[in-house]
Write a protein that holds these residues in place. Structure first.
Motif, PDB file in Angstrom:
ATOM      1  N   THR A   1      38.266  76.613 -43.677  1.00 34.32           N
ATOM      2  CA  THR A   1      36.833  76.334 -43.595  1.00 34.32           C
ATOM      3  C   THR A   1      36.294  76.177 -45.006  1.00 34.32           C
ATOM      4  O   THR A   1      36.934  76.586 -45.975  1.00 34.32           O
ATOM      5  CB  THR A   1      36.099  77.476 -42.867  1.00 34.32           C
ATOM      6  N   SER A   2      35.115  75.572 -45.124  1.00 36.89           N
ATOM      7  CA  SER A   2      34.565  75.340 -46.467  1.00 36.89           C
ATOM      8  C   SER A   2      34.172  76.648 -47.138  1.00 36.89           C
ATOM      9  O   SER A   2      34.221  76.753 -48.366  1.00 36.89           O
ATOM     10  CB  SER A   2      33.373  74.386 -46.400  1.00 36.89           C
ATOM     11  N   THR A   3      33.778  77.629 -46.367  1.00 36.96           N
ATOM     12  CA  THR A   3      33.468  78.948 -46.932  1.00 36.96           C
ATOM     13  C   THR A   3      33.983  80.023 -45.990  1.00 36.96           C
ATOM     14  O   THR A   3      34.106  79.822 -44.785  1.00 36.96           O
ATOM     15  CB  THR A   3      31.939  79.135 -47.094  1.00 36.96           C
ATOM     16  N   GLY A   4      34.276  81.156 -46.541  1.00 38.11           N
ATOM     17  CA  GLY A   4      34.721  82.286 -45.737  1.00 38.11           C
ATOM     18  C   GLY A   4      36.164  82.146 -45.267  1.00 38.11           C
ATOM     19  O   GLY A   4      36.872  81.222 -45.657  1.00 38.11           O
ATOM     20  N   PRO A   5      36.547  83.080 -44.425  1.00 39.00           N
ATOM     21  CA  PRO A   5      37.933  83.049 -43.940  1.00 39.00           C
ATOM     22  C   PRO A   5      38.171  81.867 -43.005  1.00 39.00           C
ATOM     23  O   PRO A   5      37.250  81.398 -42.335  1.00 39.00           O
ATOM     24  CB  PRO A   5      38.074  84.376 -43.196  1.00 39.00           C
ATOM     25  N   GLY A   6      39.388  81.394 -42.972  1.00 33.11           N
ATOM     26  CA  GLY A   6      39.740  80.272 -42.111  1.00 33.11           C
ATOM     27  C   GLY A   6      39.773  80.684 -40.650  1.00 33.11           C
ATOM     28  O   GLY A   6      39.727  81.867 -40.305  1.00 33.11           O
ATOM     29  N   LYS A   7      39.849  79.702 -39.794  1.00 39.45           N
ATOM     30  CA  LYS A   7      39.947  79.939 -38.348  1.00 39.45           C
ATOM     31  C   LYS A   7      41.418  80.012 -37.962  1.00 39.45           C
ATOM     32  O   LYS A   7      42.260  79.361 -38.568  1.00 39.45           O
ATOM     33  CB  LYS A   7      39.288  78.802 -37.575  1.00 39.45           C
ATOM     34  N   SER A   8      41.680  80.775 -36.928  1.00 36.07           N
ATOM     35  CA  SER A   8      43.050  80.902 -36.455  1.00 36.07           C
ATOM     36  C   SER A   8      43.030  81.104 -34.943  1.00 36.07           C
ATOM     37  O   SER A   8      42.191  81.836 -34.424  1.00 36.07           O
ATOM     38  CB  SER A   8      43.737  82.093 -37.124  1.00 36.07           C
TER      39      SER A   8
ATOM     40  N   PRO B   1      60.506  84.817 -36.786  1.00 38.56           N
ATOM     41  CA  PRO B   1      59.931  83.906 -35.792  1.00 38.56           C
ATOM     42  C   PRO B   1      59.152  82.783 -36.468  1.00 38.56           C
ATOM     43  O   PRO B   1      58.576  82.965 -37.542  1.00 38.56           O
ATOM     44  CB  PRO B   1      59.007  84.805 -34.970  1.00 38.56           C
ATOM     45  N   ASN B   2      59.148  81.617 -35.821  1.00 38.66           N
ATOM     46  CA  ASN B   2      58.300  80.529 -36.298  1.00 38.66           C
ATOM     47  C   ASN B   2      56.851  80.874 -35.996  1.00 38.66           C
ATOM     48  O   ASN B   2      56.555  81.744 -35.188  1.00 38.66           O
ATOM     49  CB  ASN B   2      58.682  79.212 -35.620  1.00 38.66           C
ATOM     50  N   ASP B   3      55.943  80.189 -36.650  1.00 41.71           N
ATOM     51  CA  ASP B   3      54.520  80.471 -36.518  1.00 41.71           C
ATOM     52  C   ASP B   3      53.938  79.696 -35.343  1.00 41.71           C
ATOM     53  O   ASP B   3      53.995  78.468 -35.312  1.00 41.71           O
ATOM     54  CB  ASP B   3      53.812  80.076 -37.815  1.00 41.71           C
ATOM     55  N   GLY B   4      53.384  80.400 -34.365  1.00 45.15           N
ATOM     56  CA  GLY B   4      52.783  79.762 -33.204  1.00 45.15           C
ATOM     57  C   GLY B   4      51.273  79.638 -33.327  1.00 45.15           C
ATOM     58  O   GLY B   4      50.597  79.294 -32.365  1.00 45.15           O
ATOM     59  N   ARG B   5      50.749  79.911 -34.522  1.00 45.66           N
ATOM     60  CA  ARG B   5      49.304  79.840 -34.716  1.00 45.66           C
ATOM     61  C   ARG B   5      48.882  78.472 -35.226  1.00 45.66           C
ATOM     62  O   ARG B   5      49.645  77.774 -35.877  1.00 45.66           O
ATOM     63  CB  ARG B   5      48.845  80.878 -35.748  1.00 45.66           C
TER      64      ARG B   5
END
Length: 155
Positions: A30-37, A21-25
């Motif tokens: 982010t500058s620090t820590g995990p990215g947003k999704s 499947p293609n990515d629907g996200r």
């Protein structure tokens, strides 16, 4: 609704089938820590590809169906579910079909398809005139750009 011909192979060759499947996200670093999704869209294509083994007569039938019924790959159609479920709504994918001769009258057709998104629709659909119906697949209305597809019913 156009349907894959019953006289053509109904399954991809097992060792040649691929689906992802293609990515629907929507992902943001982010500058620090995990990215947003977050979910960008549920209307995500699910490409699949593989090869079908057929005779020369079946190959001729495929090309006639491809050119005439689905207008060179521009019209969606119902295709047998590779996992054995109900037929799925697909269109020809980015790669056009490609044939290769394996031996004598044995041919392999490379077929790339995009499984189209289907979804449910809120109650309160408008009443349609006689001879028309909403297209339904797997118990859900088929949507394009959040609008249900209406088909003319043959008398």
């Amino acid at each position: 609704m156009i349907v894959w011909p019953e006289t053509l192979p109904q399954r991809y060759l097992r060792d040649r089938f691929r689906a992802k499947p293609n990515d629907g996200r929507l992902r943001t670093k982010t500058s620090t820590g995990p990215g947003k999704s977050r979910l960008r869209s549920r209307a995500v294509l699910k490409p699949m590809s593989g090869r079908l083994e057929m005779s020369g007569a079946q190959l001729d039938l495929f090309w006639a169906w491809f050119e005439n019924d689905i207008r060179g790959g521009s019209i969606p159609f119902l295709f047998p579910d590779p996992h054995g479920g109900l037929p799925i709504l697909v269109m020809i994918g980015d790669e056009m079909p490609e044939e290769s001769n394996t031996a004598g009258d044995r041919w392999e057709l490379s077929l790339s398809l995009d499984r189209l998104p289907v979804g449910s629709f809120e109650p309160g659909l408008p009443e349609l005139p006689a001879g028309y119906a909403f297209l339904v697949q797997d118990g859900a209305y088929v949507l394009v750009d959040r609008v249900p597809i209406i088909v003319r019913v043959a008398a």
